[in-house]
Design a protein around this motif. Structure first.
Motif, mmCIF file in Angstrom:
data_model
loop_
_atom_site.group_PDB
_atom_site.id
_atom_site.type_symbol
_atom_site.label_atom_id
_atom_site.label_comp_id
_atom_site.label_asym_id
_atom_site.label_seq_id
_atom_site.Cartn_x
_atom_site.Cartn_y
_atom_site.Cartn_z
ATOM 1 N N ASP A 18 0.359 -1.207 -0.041
ATOM 2 C CA ASP A 18 0.338 0.085 0.257
ATOM 3 C C ASP A 18 1.049 1.050 -0.110
ATOM 4 O OD1 ASP A 18 -2.422 -1.198 -0.195
ATOM 5 O OD2 ASP A 18 -2.438 -0.898 2.224
ATOM 6 N N ARG A 19 1.897 1.346 0.273
ATOM 7 C CA ARG A 19 3.009 2.443 0.700
ATOM 8 C C ARG A 19 4.259 1.861 -0.436
ATOM 9 N NH1 ARG A 19 -0.133 1.759 5.157
ATOM 10 N NH2 ARG A 19 -0.742 3.526 5.916
ATOM 11 N N PRO A 20 4.342 2.662 -1.555
ATOM 12 C CA PRO A 20 6.054 2.146 -2.251
ATOM 13 C C PRO A 20 6.949 2.610 -1.398
ATOM 14 C CG PRO A 20 3.426 2.827 -3.326
ATOM 15 C CD PRO A 20 3.287 2.727 -2.071
ATOM 16 N N LEU A 21 7.980 2.381 -2.021
ATOM 17 C CA LEU A 21 9.388 3.202 -0.960
ATOM 18 C C LEU A 21 8.929 4.976 -1.666
ATOM 19 C CD1 LEU A 21 11.427 2.264 0.487
ATOM 20 C CD2 LEU A 21 12.641 1.794 -1.737
ATOM 21 N N ASP A 22 8.906 4.822 -2.873
ATOM 22 C CA ASP A 22 9.114 6.076 -3.231
ATOM 23 C C ASP A 22 8.366 6.889 -1.702
ATOM 24 O OD1 ASP A 22 6.944 5.133 -4.693
ATOM 25 O OD2 ASP A 22 7.446 6.390 -6.076
ATOM 26 N N GLN A 23 7.123 6.500 -2.002
ATOM 27 C CA GLN A 23 6.102 7.733 -1.316
ATOM 28 C C GLN A 23 7.143 7.632 0.280
ATOM 29 O OE1 GLN A 23 2.172 5.732 -1.063
ATOM 30 N NE2 GLN A 23 1.544 7.048 1.040
ATOM 31 N N LEU A 24 7.446 6.335 0.100
ATOM 32 C CA LEU A 24 8.093 6.295 2.106
ATOM 33 C C LEU A 24 9.281 7.261 1.969
ATOM 34 C CD1 LEU A 24 7.878 2.508 3.316
ATOM 35 C CD2 LEU A 24 6.282 4.355 3.294
ATOM 36 N N LEU A 25 9.912 7.863 1.159
ATOM 37 C CA LEU A 25 10.943 8.796 1.059
ATOM 38 C C LEU A 25 9.939 10.189 1.148
ATOM 39 C CD1 LEU A 25 13.642 6.644 -1.355
ATOM 40 C CD2 LEU A 25 13.345 6.600 1.707
ATOM 41 N N ASP A 58 18.527 -3.030 0.426
ATOM 42 C CA ASP A 58 17.305 -1.972 -0.449
ATOM 43 C C ASP A 58 16.332 -0.783 0.229
ATOM 44 O OD1 ASP A 58 17.344 -4.834 -1.803
ATOM 45 O OD2 ASP A 58 15.712 -5.608 -0.677
ATOM 46 N N LEU A 59 17.255 -0.671 1.483
ATOM 47 C CA LEU A 59 16.911 0.434 2.114
ATOM 48 C C LEU A 59 17.828 1.695 2.602
ATOM 49 C CD1 LEU A 59 14.022 -1.531 4.527
ATOM 50 C CD2 LEU A 59 13.650 -0.289 2.250
ATOM 51 N N ILE A 60 19.234 1.249 2.271
ATOM 52 C CA ILE A 60 19.871 2.203 2.208
ATOM 53 C C ILE A 60 21.161 2.586 1.194
ATOM 54 C CG2 ILE A 60 22.332 2.899 4.555
ATOM 55 C CD1 ILE A 60 21.273 0.606 6.424
ATOM 56 N N ASP A 61 21.879 1.620 1.308
ATOM 57 C CA ASP A 61 22.965 1.925 -0.195
ATOM 58 C C ASP A 61 21.844 2.526 -1.610
ATOM 59 O OD1 ASP A 61 24.622 1.707 1.516
ATOM 60 O OD2 ASP A 61 24.798 -0.514 1.680
ATOM 61 N N GLY A 62 22.171 3.289 -2.364
ATOM 62 C CA GLY A 62 22.051 3.165 -3.281
ATOM 63 C C GLY A 62 20.738 4.203 -3.429
ATOM 64 N N LEU A 63 20.469 4.856 -2.419
ATOM 65 C CA LEU A 63 19.168 5.215 -2.576
ATOM 66 C C LEU A 63 18.896 6.820 -2.386
ATOM 67 C CD1 LEU A 63 16.738 3.620 -0.105
ATOM 68 C CD2 LEU A 63 16.768 3.350 -2.302
ATOM 69 N N PRO A 64 18.280 8.171 -3.021
ATOM 70 C CA PRO A 64 18.660 9.464 -2.979
ATOM 71 C C PRO A 64 18.451 9.732 -1.591
ATOM 72 C CG PRO A 64 16.368 9.178 -3.776
ATOM 73 C CD PRO A 64 16.992 7.399 -3.369
ATOM 74 N N LEU A 65 18.410 8.759 -0.676
ATOM 75 C CA LEU A 65 17.731 8.944 1.065
ATOM 76 C C LEU A 65 17.110 7.531 1.626
ATOM 77 C CD1 LEU A 65 16.893 11.593 3.452
ATOM 78 C CD2 LEU A 65 14.656 11.133 2.898
ATOM 79 N N PRO A 66 18.451 7.404 2.343
ATOM 80 C CA PRO A 66 17.875 6.682 2.917
ATOM 81 C C PRO A 66 17.045 6.233 3.595
ATOM 82 C CG PRO A 66 20.112 6.862 3.102
ATOM 83 C CD PRO A 66 19.906 8.110 2.632
ATOM 84 N N LEU A 67 16.447 5.038 3.664
ATOM 85 C CA LEU A 67 15.279 5.018 4.245
ATOM 86 C C LEU A 67 15.607 4.729 5.992
ATOM 87 C CD1 LEU A 67 11.633 4.469 4.507
ATOM 88 C CD2 LEU A 67 11.880 2.288 4.611
ATOM 89 N N SER A 136 12.872 -10.434 3.551
ATOM 90 C CA SER A 136 12.661 -9.124 2.353
ATOM 91 C C SER A 136 12.219 -7.912 3.464
ATOM 92 C CB SER A 136 11.360 -9.533 1.988
ATOM 93 O OG SER A 136 11.452 -8.624 1.673
ATOM 94 N N SER A 137 13.313 -6.670 2.385
ATOM 95 C CA SER A 137 13.161 -5.380 3.652
ATOM 96 C C SER A 137 11.796 -5.502 3.562
ATOM 97 C CB SER A 137 13.938 -4.778 2.475
ATOM 98 O OG SER A 137 13.605 -4.277 0.937
ATOM 99 N N THR A 138 10.618 -5.610 2.650
ATOM 100 C CA THR A 138 9.319 -4.844 3.376
ATOM 101 C C THR A 138 8.791 -5.745 4.825
ATOM 102 O OG1 THR A 138 8.595 -7.630 2.782
ATOM 103 C CG2 THR A 138 8.965 -5.405 0.837
ATOM 104 N N PHE A 139 9.429 -6.155 5.649
ATOM 105 C CA PHE A 139 9.551 -6.832 6.951
ATOM 106 C C PHE A 139 9.605 -4.996 7.557
ATOM 107 C CE2 PHE A 139 9.118 -10.364 5.964
ATOM 108 C CZ PHE A 139 8.483 -11.578 6.616
ATOM 109 N N VAL A 140 10.713 -4.700 6.962
ATOM 110 C CA VAL A 140 11.170 -3.615 7.918
ATOM 111 C C VAL A 140 9.843 -2.312 6.920
ATOM 112 C CG1 VAL A 140 12.772 -1.084 7.615
ATOM 113 C CG2 VAL A 140 13.279 -3.900 8.242
ATOM 114 N N SER A 141 10.431 -1.911 5.536
ATOM 115 C CA SER A 141 9.915 -0.866 4.883
ATOM 116 C C SER A 141 7.927 -0.348 5.210
ATOM 117 C CB SER A 141 9.544 -0.783 3.737
ATOM 118 O OG SER A 141 9.576 -2.006 3.107
ATOM 119 N N GLY A 142 7.455 -2.119 5.484
ATOM 120 C CA GLY A 142 5.771 -2.206 4.975
ATOM 121 C C GLY A 142 5.732 -1.470 7.028
#
Length: 316
Positions: A18-25, A58-67, A136-142
């Motif tokens: 329900d909440r894509p990563l770009d929305q969370l960032l 998935d949630l730190i490296d390579g993202l414009p802003l780490p989640l 899966s990193s969705t355990f965290v981002s979710g």
């Protein structure tokens, strides 16, 4: 379920999708919220490294802003290579006994989670068990997602399927035999939680620091019940993250876990004295069954907000 719980279940149960990563960032950037992930670990060299690697990738490296701003493994006395593997994978590793040395540490998962508050700084603290497989990193981002996008939500539990061997949905035996009956009978507002004892949940620090922590296996039930009484049902939520695969305990370990959870519930129901805080189990020996008696956790740590080292750190 109570009508109130049916409404809550419909309004406060989401899917990680329900909440894509770009929305969370975007929400994280706008609010300036910082996120900490804590993995309590005891002899988890086989799994902890892969979990850390997935979170970093998935949630730190390579993202414009780490989640995730802070990824910490709290080692609670491992005798294997847990600390080495976790550090090599990219986590900051802190030993339980190095946190708040003024208070001697006791054995137990809740003890590690409580001390982790003093070793971390994130506005949102996300706990993840270190024995998960096929992580899966969705355990965290979710479970972090609602805390970034819903200002009124303060405590989010993961929900998932828990297969036992090849049998779908048969994991979580202590949940079904102990925790769910206790919650339905005594705290029916919490009857809508699919995985009340799950080790994956994210909480605002401002709430965590106000809660007492049972030192052992009762910590998940204790935090959930106390959060309900502290902030109310509508501040709690759950997110479906798929399937949870992990190492299963044997029957006797589950018995000890059940006793600790029952004790945690009993204390909250009566705040009275436990008549006998012990559990006797039986093992077959060469000459027949041998009783083994184990203590049931009877200690709780106070809210971290009242610990001088913690309050002093915040002032500094």
């Amino acid at each position: 379920m109570l009508e109130e719980v049916e409404r809550w279940f419909a309004d406060r149960s989401w899917s990680a999708a329900d909440r894509p990563l770009d929305q969370l960032l975007s929400a994280k950037r706008a609010a300036g919220t910082t996120v900490t992930v804590v993995l309590p670990a005891l002899d988890e060299e086989e799994t902890v490294g892969a979990i850390v690697e997935v979170i970093r990738r998935d949630l730190i490296d390579g993202l414009p802003l780490p989640l995730v701003d802070e990824l910490v493994v709290i080692d609670s006395g491992s005798t294997d290579r847990t600390a080495e593997v976790a550090a090599k994978a990219g986590a900051r590793v802190v030993h339980r006994d190095d946190i708040l040395p003024r208070i001697p540490a006791v054995h137990g998962k809740g003890e590690v989670l409580w001390r982790s508050l003093l070793a971390t700084t994130g506005d949102v603290v996300c706990f993840v068990d270190a024995d998960l497989r096929e992580f899966s990193s969705t355990f965290v981002s979710g479970i972090v997602g609602p805390l970034l996008t819903e200002p009124d939500v303060q405590f989010v539990k993961a929900m998932y399927d828990r297969p036992l061997a090849d049998a779908p949905g048969q994991g979580g035996r202590v949940t079904e035999l102990v925790a769910r009956p206790l919650l339905n009978l005594h705290w029916p507002q919490l009857a809508g939680f699919v995985q009340p004892l799950g080790g994956e949940y994210a909480v605002r620090r401002t709430l965590l620091e106000r809660l007492p922590f049972p030192v052992g296996y009762g910590v998940e039930l204790g935090l959930l019940v106390d959060a309900l009484h502290t902030v109310g049902l509508d501040a709690l939520a759950q997110v479906d993250v798929g399937v949870r695969l992990h190492r299963h305990q044997d029957g006797q370990a589950l018995g000890r876990m059940a006793a600790a959870i029952y004790r945690t519930a009993q204390l909250r129901l009566s705040r009275g004295h436990l008549v006998r805080p012990e559990l006797t189990q039986f093992e077959r020996g060469p000459d027949g069954f041998v009783p083994r008696t184990h203590p049931v956790d009877t200690e709780e740590r106070p809210p971290m907000a009242g610990v001088k080292e913690y309050s002093g750190r915040r002032v500094a």
